[in-house]
Motif scaffolding. Structure first.
Motif, PDB file in Angstrom:
ATOM      1  N   CYS A 105       0.959  -1.188   0.015  1.00  0.00           N
ATOM      2  CA  CYS A 105      -0.110   0.055  -0.103  1.00  0.00           C
ATOM      3  C   CYS A 105       0.966   1.278  -0.152  1.00  0.00           C
ATOM      4  N   LEU A 106       2.089   1.232   0.770  1.00  0.00           N
ATOM      5  CA  LEU A 106       2.856   2.456   0.816  1.00  0.00           C
ATOM      6  C   LEU A 106       3.582   2.720  -0.264  1.00  0.00           C
ATOM      7  N   ALA A 107       3.826   1.599  -1.186  1.00  0.00           N
ATOM      8  CA  ALA A 107       4.704   1.524  -2.206  1.00  0.00           C
ATOM      9  C   ALA A 107       3.658   1.839  -3.451  1.00  0.00           C
ATOM     10  N   GLU A 108       2.439   1.786  -3.585  1.00  0.00           N
ATOM     11  CA  GLU A 108       1.579   2.210  -4.465  1.00  0.00           C
ATOM     12  C   GLU A 108       1.824   3.482  -5.236  1.00  0.00           C
ATOM     13  N   ASP A 109       1.931   4.396  -4.420  1.00  0.00           N
ATOM     14  CA  ASP A 109       2.171   5.887  -4.864  1.00  0.00           C
ATOM     15  C   ASP A 109       3.176   6.480  -3.714  1.00  0.00           C
ATOM     16  N   LYS A 110       4.213   6.357  -4.024  1.00  0.00           N
ATOM     17  CA  LYS A 110       5.394   6.771  -3.200  1.00  0.00           C
ATOM     18  C   LYS A 110       5.334   8.415  -2.895  1.00  0.00           C
ATOM     19  N   ASN A 111       4.867   9.147  -3.718  1.00  0.00           N
ATOM     20  CA  ASN A 111       4.726  10.633  -3.718  1.00  0.00           C
ATOM     21  C   ASN A 111       3.675  10.679  -2.446  1.00  0.00           C
ATOM     22  N   VAL A 112       2.542  10.274  -2.568  1.00  0.00           N
ATOM     23  CA  VAL A 112       1.527  10.081  -1.712  1.00  0.00           C
ATOM     24  C   VAL A 112       1.940   9.837  -0.114  1.00  0.00           C
ATOM     25  N   THR A 113       2.641   8.665  -0.389  1.00  0.00           N
ATOM     26  CA  THR A 113       3.044   8.164   1.025  1.00  0.00           C
ATOM     27  C   THR A 113       4.173   9.046   1.658  1.00  0.00           C
ATOM     28  N   LYS A 114       5.093   9.651   0.815  1.00  0.00           N
ATOM     29  CA  LYS A 114       5.933  10.738   1.201  1.00  0.00           C
ATOM     30  C   LYS A 114       5.269  11.870   1.910  1.00  0.00           C
ATOM     31  N   ILE A 115       4.431  12.453   1.401  1.00  0.00           N
ATOM     32  CA  ILE A 115       3.429  13.361   1.885  1.00  0.00           C
ATOM     33  C   ILE A 115       2.743  13.094   2.987  1.00  0.00           C
ATOM     34  N   GLY A 116       1.984  11.930   3.183  1.00  0.00           N
ATOM     35  CA  GLY A 116       1.221  11.511   4.053  1.00  0.00           C
ATOM     36  C   GLY A 116       2.126  11.027   5.560  1.00  0.00           C
ATOM     37  N   VAL A 117       3.321  10.590   5.492  1.00  0.00           N
ATOM     38  CA  VAL A 117       3.989  10.196   6.462  1.00  0.00           C
ATOM     39  C   VAL A 117       5.176  10.941   6.995  1.00  0.00           C
ATOM     40  N   PHE A 118       5.744  11.811   5.732  1.00  0.00           N
ATOM     41  CA  PHE A 118       6.768  12.581   6.420  1.00  0.00           C
ATOM     42  C   PHE A 118       6.680  14.289   6.203  1.00  0.00           C
ATOM     43  N   LEU A 119       5.804  14.626   5.168  1.00  0.00           N
ATOM     44  CA  LEU A 119       5.569  16.037   5.051  1.00  0.00           C
ATOM     45  C   LEU A 119       4.150  16.487   5.724  1.00  0.00           C
ATOM     46  N   ASN A 120       3.337  15.615   6.023  1.00  0.00           N
ATOM     47  CA  ASN A 120       2.357  16.148   6.785  1.00  0.00           C
ATOM     48  C   ASN A 120       2.289  16.700   8.071  1.00  0.00           C
ATOM     49  N   PRO A 121       2.013  17.794   8.416  1.00  0.00           N
ATOM     50  CA  PRO A 121       2.397  18.657   9.847  1.00  0.00           C
ATOM     51  C   PRO A 121       1.718  17.727  10.767  1.00  0.00           C
ATOM     52  N   GLU A 122       0.784  17.032  10.583  1.00  0.00           N
ATOM     53  CA  GLU A 122      -0.020  16.191  11.661  1.00  0.00           C
ATOM     54  C   GLU A 122       0.553  14.813  11.475  1.00  0.00           C
ATOM     55  N   ALA A 123       1.612  14.255  11.010  1.00  0.00           N
ATOM     56  CA  ALA A 123       2.194  12.920  10.820  1.00  0.00           C
ATOM     57  C   ALA A 123       2.404  12.295  12.234  1.00  0.00           C
ATOM     58  N   LYS A 124       2.759  13.007  13.034  1.00  0.00           N
ATOM     59  CA  LYS A 124       2.969  12.818  14.549  1.00  0.00           C
ATOM     60  C   LYS A 124       1.693  11.892  15.293  1.00  0.00           C
ATOM     61  N   GLN A 125       0.762  12.715  15.059  1.00  0.00           N
ATOM     62  CA  GLN A 125      -0.574  12.299  15.429  1.00  0.00           C
ATOM     63  C   GLN A 125      -1.326  11.112  14.701  1.00  0.00           C
ATOM     64  N   MET A 126      -1.013  11.178  13.472  1.00  0.00           N
ATOM     65  CA  MET A 126      -1.293  10.041  12.491  1.00  0.00           C
ATOM     66  C   MET A 126      -0.728   8.824  13.054  1.00  0.00           C
ATOM     67  N   LYS A 127       0.662   8.813  13.303  1.00  0.00           N
ATOM     68  CA  LYS A 127       1.371   7.653  13.416  1.00  0.00           C
ATOM     69  C   LYS A 127       0.584   6.981  15.099  1.00  0.00           C
ATOM     70  N   LYS A 128       0.476   8.078  16.021  1.00  0.00           N
ATOM     71  CA  LYS A 128      -0.043   7.675  17.204  1.00  0.00           C
ATOM     72  C   LYS A 128      -1.486   7.074  17.072  1.00  0.00           C
ATOM     73  N   ASP A 129      -2.213   7.662  16.179  1.00  0.00           N
ATOM     74  CA  ASP A 129      -3.548   6.801  15.905  1.00  0.00           C
ATOM     75  C   ASP A 129      -3.450   5.591  15.341  1.00  0.00           C
ATOM     76  N   LEU A 130      -2.458   5.249  14.437  1.00  0.00           N
ATOM     77  CA  LEU A 130      -2.335   3.893  13.699  1.00  0.00           C
ATOM     78  C   LEU A 130      -1.726   3.050  14.954  1.00  0.00           C
ATOM     79  N   ALA A 131      -0.907   3.583  15.739  1.00  0.00           N
ATOM     80  CA  ALA A 131      -0.356   2.737  16.875  1.00  0.00           C
ATOM     81  C   ALA A 131      -1.457   2.202  17.738  1.00  0.00           C
TER      82      ALA A 131
END
Length: 202
Positions: A105-131
């Motif tokens: 899933c993460l490899a399907e669109d690497k650009n979107v993954t980079k944005i969602g995981v690394f450029l997203n200002p709310e990435a930290k909260q997203m990771k906590k949510d997934l955890a």
């Protein structure tokens, strides 16, 4: 995010998809602040007025990319809960399949993954949510007897999310390793550990 207007028909939907794909590419390469709407429409092969038929602003299209990514990953994580009644020997295979699905899933669109995981200002909260979702899955699987009852599922969940994020950045987004290879390495480490087979920690 709801677009300013909606153009009915296949052509309008295709234009919208082209804008999203172009925006993901531009944001991934230049970052949010350096990307301009003119860059997005140029890459999409559309006009600037057409952009505003679908999105209010650069912020709006960025937010939609992030929101859609988060929703997809969360839904996927929730769906990976192991079924009841699995044979012990099949648990590791199912875990491997689940982790591989995540990397695919993460490899399907690497650009979107980079944005969602690394450029997203709310990435930290997203990771906590997934955890938190993963922790709930692990607790349910622990009750089914699939994993050691003494495992701290919160720690395991945080470690898994952290590992997946890091190897995605180091190996998946760079194309150094394929999803199936990364999944095998991660699962092998978590299920069997680092010690030679047959040796227990004293």
């Amino acid at each position: 995010m709801i677009p300013v207007k909606s153009k009915k028909g296949r052509k309008g939907e295709e234009s919208r998809k082209r804008l999203l794909k172009a925006a993901a590419n531009e944001f991934a390469i230049k970052g949010f602040h350096k990307t301009k709407v003119s860059d997005i429409v140029k890459r999409a092969g559309l006009t600037q007025p057409s952009f505003y038929l679908y999105f209010q602003s650069k912020e709006a299209i960025f937010e939609e990319l992030i929101t859609d990514f988060h929703s997809r990953i969360r839904t996927l994580t929730e769906s990976l809960l192991l079924d009841n009644g699995l044979h012990t020997k099949d648990v590791s295979k199912r875990v491997l399949s689940a982790v591989e699905t995540v990397f695919q899933c993460l490899a399907e669109d690497k650009n979107v993954t980079k944005i969602g995981v690394f450029l997203n200002p709310e990435a930290k909260q997203m990771k906590k949510d997934l955890a938190a979702v993963l922790k709930e899955n692990l607790e349910a699987e622990q009750r089914l007897g699939y994993f050691d009852s003494e495992l701290d599922t919160e720690t395991v969940a945080e470690c898994l999310i952290g590992m997946i994020v890091h190897v995605t950045d180091s190996f998946l987004l760079t194309g150094m390793k394929a999803p199936e290879n990364l999944a095998a390495e991660v699962v092998n480490l978590f299920i069997y550990g680092m010690l030679p087979k047959g040796r227990d920690v004293k």
